[in-house]
Design a protein around this motif. Structure first.
Motif, PDB file in Angstrom:
ATOM      1  N   UNK A 205       0.746  -1.324   0.005  1.00  0.00           N
ATOM      2  CA  UNK A 205       0.087  -0.392   0.177  1.00  0.00           C
ATOM      3  C   UNK A 205       0.751   1.324   0.154  1.00  0.00           C
ATOM      4  N   UNK A 206       0.676   2.353  -0.884  1.00  0.00           N
ATOM      5  CA  UNK A 206       0.793   3.487  -0.585  1.00  0.00           C
ATOM      6  C   UNK A 206       1.327   4.027   0.540  1.00  0.00           C
ATOM      7  N   UNK A 207       2.055   4.693   1.127  1.00  0.00           N
ATOM      8  CA  UNK A 207       2.627   5.134   2.478  1.00  0.00           C
ATOM      9  C   UNK A 207       0.714   6.670   2.838  1.00  0.00           C
ATOM     10  N   UNK A 208       0.664   6.369   4.168  1.00  0.00           N
ATOM     11  CA  UNK A 208      -0.360   6.791   4.977  1.00  0.00           C
ATOM     12  C   UNK A 208      -2.200   6.450   4.364  1.00  0.00           C
ATOM     13  N   UNK A 209      -2.060   5.558   3.188  1.00  0.00           N
ATOM     14  CA  UNK A 209      -2.969   4.824   3.280  1.00  0.00           C
ATOM     15  C   UNK A 209      -4.234   4.485   4.025  1.00  0.00           C
ATOM     16  N   UNK A 210      -5.103   4.885   4.401  1.00  0.00           N
ATOM     17  CA  UNK A 210      -6.164   4.949   5.484  1.00  0.00           C
ATOM     18  C   UNK A 210      -7.134   3.753   5.076  1.00  0.00           C
TER      19      UNK A 210
END
Length: 221
Positions: A205-210
């Motif tokens: 996952x991309x960094x910071x994805x919620x």
């Protein structure tokens, strides 16, 4: 649009229970309830004249049951227009009696007989695939990138009318021989259920994805 069908038509010589007939249910509501509770099914079919069983996901739309797979699937090609048997089962508990003979399991199951057809219209195929995602993962479709034409082409969707089948349901405590109730042996039910756990993010996952809110609403069935 699906036309209503008499519940009694679901009970045929092939679908009626020969034993434990009191556990059988042939009304559409009972059958649909099992199908809607468990997306995993097993489909019995023949390929090359030999029996085989395919585990896959199913979903219901009105009076039809659907499943999908690769357009290159030998199994799906063998099913089209041929007699198949679709089964769905939920195991609800172990039933411990006072004798080994009367041990059992509480469960809900459905068995449907018929001949599936292939959905050939591209727009209809996309619509049914969206319905599958919406039923299994409510709210997910809108977050996804659109399907490509190649992905749609590479996917086969089969559907089968629910016109012949039965539900089999067992619930409650053990049923022992009358004289066995006097024995000092513990009897009862060990309930069981499927449980979804907290979602685990993909390490890619991309960094910071919620995590999206819709994941908190996913249920089994």
């Amino acid at each position: 649009m699906d036309q209503p069908q008499s519940d009694t038509e679901l009970k045929t010589d092939r679908s009626r229970l020969r034993r434990a007939h009191e556990k059988g249910a042939y009304d559409r509501d009972s059958l649909n309830a099992v199908l809607d509770a468990m997306p995993m099914c097993h489909i019995g079919y023949q390929i090359g004249g030999k029996p085989s069983v395919l585990p896959t996901l199913q979903w219901r739309e009105g009076n039809h049951v659907y499943w999908h797979g690769s357009s290159a699937s030998r199994a799906l090609r063998a099913m089209v227009g041929a007699d198949v048997c679709v089964t769905v089962t939920m195991l609800d508990g172990y039933v411990l009696a006072r004798s080994a003979f009367h041990h059992s399991v509480n469960h809900r199951s459905a068995m449907i007989f018929g001949r599936p057809e292939k959905v050939t219209d591209t727009a209809a195929k996309e619509k049914h695939l969206k319905t599958m995602v919406d039923q299994v993962f409510p709210g997910r479709w809108e977050d996804l990138r659109p399907m490509t034409s190649q992905e749609v082409k590479a996917t086969s969707v089969l559907r089968m009318p629910i016109t012949e089948g039965a539900a089999k349901i067992r619930s409650g405590p053990p049923v022992d021989d009358d004289e066995d109730y006097e024995l000092p042996i513990w009897a009862g039910v060990v309930p069981m259920s499927l449980q979804l756990h907290a979602p685990e993010p993909d390490p890619a996952n991309q960094q910071g994805l919620v995590m999206p809110d819709h994941l908190s609403r996913i249920r089994i069935g």
